[in-house]
Design a protein around this motif. Structure first.
Motif, mmCIF file in Angstrom:
data_model
loop_
_atom_site.group_PDB
_atom_site.id
_atom_site.type_symbol
_atom_site.label_atom_id
_atom_site.label_comp_id
_atom_site.label_asym_id
_atom_site.label_seq_id
_atom_site.Cartn_x
_atom_site.Cartn_y
_atom_site.Cartn_z
ATOM 1 N N ARG A 1 0.765 -1.048 0.151
ATOM 2 C CA ARG A 1 -0.110 -0.003 -0.015
ATOM 3 C C ARG A 1 0.732 1.351 0.073
ATOM 4 N N ASP A 2 1.733 1.543 1.141
ATOM 5 C CA ASP A 2 2.196 2.744 1.242
ATOM 6 C C ASP A 2 3.508 2.641 0.468
ATOM 7 N N GLY A 3 3.664 3.703 -0.444
ATOM 8 C CA GLY A 3 5.021 3.874 -1.088
ATOM 9 C C GLY A 3 5.021 3.197 -2.532
ATOM 10 N N THR A 4 3.689 2.549 -2.703
ATOM 11 C CA THR A 4 3.641 1.776 -3.945
ATOM 12 C C THR A 4 2.273 1.971 -4.798
ATOM 13 N N LEU A 5 0.910 1.997 -4.088
ATOM 14 C CA LEU A 5 -0.238 2.457 -4.312
ATOM 15 C C LEU A 5 -0.439 3.767 -3.963
ATOM 16 N N ILE A 6 -0.148 4.171 -2.814
ATOM 17 C CA ILE A 6 -0.316 5.586 -2.438
ATOM 18 C C ILE A 6 1.132 6.222 -1.762
ATOM 19 N N ARG A 7 1.109 7.419 -1.638
ATOM 20 C CA ARG A 7 2.331 8.106 -1.387
ATOM 21 C C ARG A 7 2.403 7.871 -0.090
ATOM 22 N N VAL A 50 2.799 8.136 4.017
ATOM 23 C CA VAL A 50 2.704 9.024 5.008
ATOM 24 C C VAL A 50 2.779 8.190 5.980
ATOM 25 N N PRO A 51 3.846 8.200 6.843
ATOM 26 C CA PRO A 51 4.192 7.346 8.043
ATOM 27 C C PRO A 51 2.898 7.467 8.976
ATOM 28 N N TYR A 52 2.585 6.241 9.416
ATOM 29 C CA TYR A 52 1.492 6.131 10.350
ATOM 30 C C TYR A 52 0.384 6.905 10.130
ATOM 31 N N ASN A 53 -0.289 6.841 8.790
ATOM 32 C CA ASN A 53 -1.470 7.763 8.402
ATOM 33 C C ASN A 53 -2.558 7.054 8.759
ATOM 34 N N GLY A 54 -3.528 7.846 9.391
ATOM 35 C CA GLY A 54 -4.712 7.675 10.045
ATOM 36 C C GLY A 54 -5.846 8.574 9.347
ATOM 37 N N ASP A 55 -5.563 9.151 8.512
ATOM 38 C CA ASP A 55 -6.517 10.326 7.868
ATOM 39 C C ASP A 55 -6.485 10.309 6.539
ATOM 40 N N ARG A 76 -5.444 12.462 3.731
ATOM 41 C CA ARG A 76 -3.881 12.466 3.495
ATOM 42 C C ARG A 76 -3.487 11.578 2.381
ATOM 43 N N VAL A 77 -4.600 10.727 1.791
ATOM 44 C CA VAL A 77 -4.249 9.727 0.885
ATOM 45 C C VAL A 77 -4.203 10.530 -0.507
ATOM 46 N N SER A 78 -3.049 10.015 -1.011
ATOM 47 C CA SER A 78 -2.642 10.654 -2.550
ATOM 48 C C SER A 78 -2.150 9.540 -3.334
ATOM 49 N N LEU A 79 -2.512 9.174 -4.507
ATOM 50 C CA LEU A 79 -1.995 8.025 -5.285
ATOM 51 C C LEU A 79 -0.645 8.077 -5.706
ATOM 52 N N MET A 80 -0.109 7.161 -5.922
ATOM 53 C CA MET A 80 1.322 7.428 -6.715
ATOM 54 C C MET A 80 0.968 7.489 -8.022
ATOM 55 N N PRO A 81 2.184 7.919 -8.730
ATOM 56 C CA PRO A 81 1.955 7.836 -10.530
ATOM 57 C C PRO A 81 1.745 6.473 -11.071
ATOM 58 N N GLY A 82 0.835 6.444 -11.933
ATOM 59 C CA GLY A 82 0.455 5.089 -12.341
ATOM 60 C C GLY A 82 -0.304 4.212 -11.684
ATOM 61 N N ALA A 83 -0.888 4.497 -10.411
ATOM 62 C CA ALA A 83 -1.471 3.514 -9.566
ATOM 63 C C ALA A 83 -2.800 3.315 -10.161
ATOM 64 N N LEU A 84 -3.540 4.162 -10.651
ATOM 65 C CA LEU A 84 -4.831 4.057 -11.354
ATOM 66 C C LEU A 84 -4.664 3.130 -12.606
ATOM 67 N N GLU A 85 -3.702 3.766 -13.492
ATOM 68 C CA GLU A 85 -3.673 2.988 -14.740
ATOM 69 C C GLU A 85 -3.289 1.669 -14.702
ATOM 70 N N SER A 86 -2.500 1.517 -13.528
ATOM 71 C CA SER A 86 -1.997 -0.154 -13.484
ATOM 72 C C SER A 86 -3.029 -0.719 -13.060
ATOM 73 N N VAL A 87 -3.752 -0.532 -12.077
ATOM 74 C CA VAL A 87 -4.845 -1.206 -11.435
ATOM 75 C C VAL A 87 -6.019 -1.553 -12.302
ATOM 76 N N ARG A 88 -6.477 -0.501 -13.170
ATOM 77 C CA ARG A 88 -7.289 -0.596 -14.211
ATOM 78 C C ARG A 88 -6.858 -1.615 -15.097
#
Length: 171
Positions: free
Chosen positions: A12-18, A20-25, A28-40
Protein backbone atom coordinates in the motif's frame (compact mmCIF):
# COMPACT_ATOMS: atom_id res chain seq x y z
CA UNK A 1 6.21 -14.93 -16.79
CA UNK A 2 4.88 -15.71 -20.27
CA UNK A 3 1.40 -14.35 -19.56
CA UNK A 4 -0.22 -12.15 -16.99
CA UNK A 5 -0.40 -13.66 -13.51
CA UNK A 6 -3.66 -14.74 -11.92
CA UNK A 7 -3.21 -12.18 -9.15
CA UNK A 8 -1.16 -9.09 -8.43
CA UNK A 9 -0.72 -8.05 -4.82
CA UNK A 10 0.34 -4.49 -4.12
CA UNK A 11 2.04 -3.02 -1.11
CA UNK A 12 0.00 0.00 0.00
CA UNK A 13 2.30 2.75 1.30
CA UNK A 14 4.92 3.90 -1.18
CA UNK A 15 3.48 1.69 -3.92
CA UNK A 16 -0.22 2.47 -4.44
CA UNK A 17 -0.28 5.64 -2.34
CA UNK A 18 2.32 8.10 -1.20
CA UNK A 19 3.92 7.00 2.04
CA UNK A 20 2.70 9.14 4.94
CA UNK A 21 4.12 7.40 8.02
CA UNK A 22 1.43 6.05 10.36
CA UNK A 23 -1.33 7.73 8.37
CA UNK A 24 -4.79 7.40 9.88
CA UNK A 25 -6.32 10.28 7.92
CA UNK A 26 -8.05 9.46 4.60
CA UNK A 27 -7.68 13.11 3.55
CA UNK A 28 -3.90 12.60 3.40
CA UNK A 29 -4.16 9.76 0.86
CA UNK A 30 -2.75 10.54 -2.58
CA UNK A 31 -2.04 8.08 -5.35
CA UNK A 32 1.41 7.19 -6.59
CA UNK A 33 1.97 7.95 -10.28
CA UNK A 34 0.53 5.21 -12.48
CA UNK A 35 -1.47 3.53 -9.71
CA UNK A 36 -4.86 4.05 -11.31
CA UNK A 37 -3.72 3.03 -14.79
CA UNK A 38 -1.96 -0.07 -13.46
CA UNK A 39 -4.85 -1.33 -11.37
CA UNK A 40 -7.37 -0.64 -14.14
CA UNK A 41 -5.14 -2.36 -16.69
CA UNK A 42 -4.86 -5.49 -14.58
CA UNK A 43 -8.58 -5.65 -13.90
CA UNK A 44 -9.32 -5.19 -17.61
CA UNK A 45 -7.24 -8.34 -18.23
CA UNK A 46 -9.13 -10.29 -15.57
CA UNK A 47 -6.23 -10.28 -13.11
CA UNK A 48 -7.28 -10.41 -9.45
CA UNK A 49 -5.88 -7.59 -7.32
CA UNK A 50 -5.10 -7.36 -3.64
CA UNK A 51 -3.20 -5.34 -1.08
CA UNK A 52 -0.68 -6.71 1.43
CA UNK A 53 0.35 -4.11 3.98
CA UNK A 54 2.32 -3.93 7.21
CA UNK A 55 0.58 -1.49 9.55
CA UNK A 56 2.71 -1.58 12.67
CA UNK A 57 1.17 1.69 13.81
CA UNK A 58 -1.66 -0.44 15.21
CA UNK A 59 0.71 -2.59 17.29
CA UNK A 60 2.64 0.52 18.34
CA UNK A 61 -0.59 2.15 19.61
CA UNK A 62 -0.27 4.99 17.08
CA UNK A 63 -3.22 3.97 14.90
CA UNK A 64 -6.52 2.20 15.42
CA UNK A 65 -8.00 -0.46 13.14
CA UNK A 66 -10.75 2.05 12.34
CA UNK A 67 -8.19 4.60 11.12
CA UNK A 68 -6.39 2.03 8.96
CA UNK A 69 -9.75 0.88 7.58
CA UNK A 70 -10.70 4.48 6.77
CA UNK A 71 -7.45 4.98 4.85
CA UNK A 72 -7.98 1.66 3.04
CA UNK A 73 -11.52 2.78 2.21
CA UNK A 74 -10.14 5.97 0.67
CA UNK A 75 -7.70 3.90 -1.41
CA UNK A 76 -10.68 1.94 -2.76
CA UNK A 77 -12.60 5.16 -3.48
CA UNK A 78 -9.69 6.23 -5.68
CA UNK A 79 -8.74 2.87 -7.22
CA UNK A 80 -11.85 0.70 -7.00
CA UNK A 81 -12.48 -2.38 -4.93
CA UNK A 82 -9.63 -4.81 -4.36
CA UNK A 83 -10.35 -8.53 -4.23
CA UNK A 84 -8.54 -8.91 -0.90
CA UNK A 85 -6.88 -6.81 1.78
CA UNK A 86 -4.36 -8.45 4.07
CA UNK A 87 -3.00 -6.27 6.86
CA UNK A 88 -0.41 -7.08 9.52
CA UNK A 89 -1.22 -5.00 12.63
CA UNK A 90 1.68 -6.30 14.71
CA UNK A 91 4.62 -4.47 16.22
CA UNK A 92 7.82 -5.52 14.40
CA UNK A 93 9.17 -7.17 17.56
CA UNK A 94 6.16 -9.45 18.01
CA UNK A 95 7.64 -12.03 15.65
CA UNK A 96 4.37 -12.76 13.86
CA UNK A 97 4.21 -14.86 10.71
CA UNK A 98 2.33 -12.23 8.72
CA UNK A 99 4.65 -9.22 8.83
CA UNK A 100 6.63 -8.77 5.62
CA UNK A 101 9.32 -9.97 4.87
CA UNK A 102 7.67 -13.15 6.19
CA UNK A 103 5.25 -14.79 3.74
CA UNK A 104 2.07 -14.73 5.84
CA UNK A 105 0.29 -11.79 4.15
CA UNK A 106 1.06 -13.08 0.66
CA UNK A 107 -0.04 -16.61 1.51
CA UNK A 108 -3.24 -15.32 3.15
CA UNK A 109 -4.03 -13.20 0.10
CA UNK A 110 -3.45 -16.13 -2.25
CA UNK A 111 -5.69 -18.32 -0.09
CA UNK A 112 -8.43 -15.66 -0.04
CA UNK A 113 -8.22 -15.38 -3.84
CA UNK A 114 -7.86 -19.13 -4.34
CA UNK A 115 -4.77 -18.62 -6.51
CA UNK A 116 -1.44 -20.40 -6.54
CA UNK A 117 1.39 -18.22 -5.18
CA UNK A 118 3.43 -19.34 -8.21
CA UNK A 119 0.89 -17.51 -10.42
CA UNK A 120 1.01 -14.38 -8.26
CA UNK A 121 3.18 -11.26 -8.40
CA UNK A 122 3.82 -8.88 -5.52
CA UNK A 123 4.64 -5.27 -6.39
CA UNK A 124 6.26 -3.18 -3.69
CA UNK A 125 8.76 -0.46 -2.95
CA UNK A 126 11.13 -2.11 -0.46
CA UNK A 127 13.07 -5.33 -0.04
CA UNK A 128 10.61 -6.71 2.52
CA UNK A 129 7.96 -6.83 -0.22
CA UNK A 130 10.28 -8.77 -2.53
CA UNK A 131 11.37 -11.09 0.27
CA UNK A 132 7.78 -11.83 1.34
CA UNK A 133 6.86 -12.67 -2.25
CA UNK A 134 9.78 -15.05 -2.67
CA UNK A 135 9.21 -16.68 0.73
CA UNK A 136 5.63 -17.42 -0.36
CA UNK A 137 6.68 -18.79 -3.75
CA UNK A 138 5.44 -15.74 -5.68
CA UNK A 139 7.27 -13.44 -8.05
CA UNK A 140 8.05 -9.83 -7.25
CA UNK A 141 8.65 -6.51 -8.93
CA UNK A 142 10.35 -3.75 -6.99
CA UNK A 143 9.30 -0.18 -7.81
CA UNK A 144 11.84 1.90 -5.90
CA UNK A 145 11.17 5.21 -4.21
CA UNK A 146 13.67 7.50 -2.48
CA UNK A 147 13.07 5.36 0.65
CA UNK A 148 14.26 2.17 -1.09
CA UNK A 149 17.78 1.16 -0.13
CA UNK A 150 20.37 0.74 -2.91
CA UNK A 151 21.09 -2.84 -1.81
CA UNK A 152 17.37 -3.67 -2.07
CA UNK A 153 17.39 -2.48 -5.68
CA UNK A 154 20.61 -4.37 -6.41
CA UNK A 155 19.30 -7.70 -5.14
CA UNK A 156 15.77 -7.48 -6.59
CA UNK A 157 15.39 -9.79 -9.61
CA UNK A 158 12.89 -7.45 -11.28
CA UNK A 159 12.92 -3.68 -10.94
CA UNK A 160 10.68 -1.16 -12.67
CA UNK A 161 10.90 2.64 -12.45
CA UNK A 162 7.12 3.01 -11.98
CA UNK A 163 3.90 1.04 -11.72
CA UNK A 164 3.01 1.32 -15.40
CA UNK A 165 6.39 -0.13 -16.39
CA UNK A 166 5.97 -2.84 -13.74
CA UNK A 167 3.04 -4.19 -15.77
CA UNK A 168 5.27 -4.50 -18.83
CA UNK A 169 7.76 -6.47 -16.72
CA UNK A 170 4.98 -8.96 -15.89
CA UNK A 171 4.69 -10.15 -19.49
Amino acid sequence: MDQYPEAVLFDRDGTLIRDVPYNGDPARVSLMPGALESVRGLRARGVRTGVVSNQSGIGRGMLSWAEVSAVNGRVEELLGRFDTWQVCPHHPEEGCACRKPRPGLVLAACAALDVDPARTVVIGDIGADVDAAHAAGAEAVLVPTPRTLREEVDRAPRVAPDLVTALAVLR
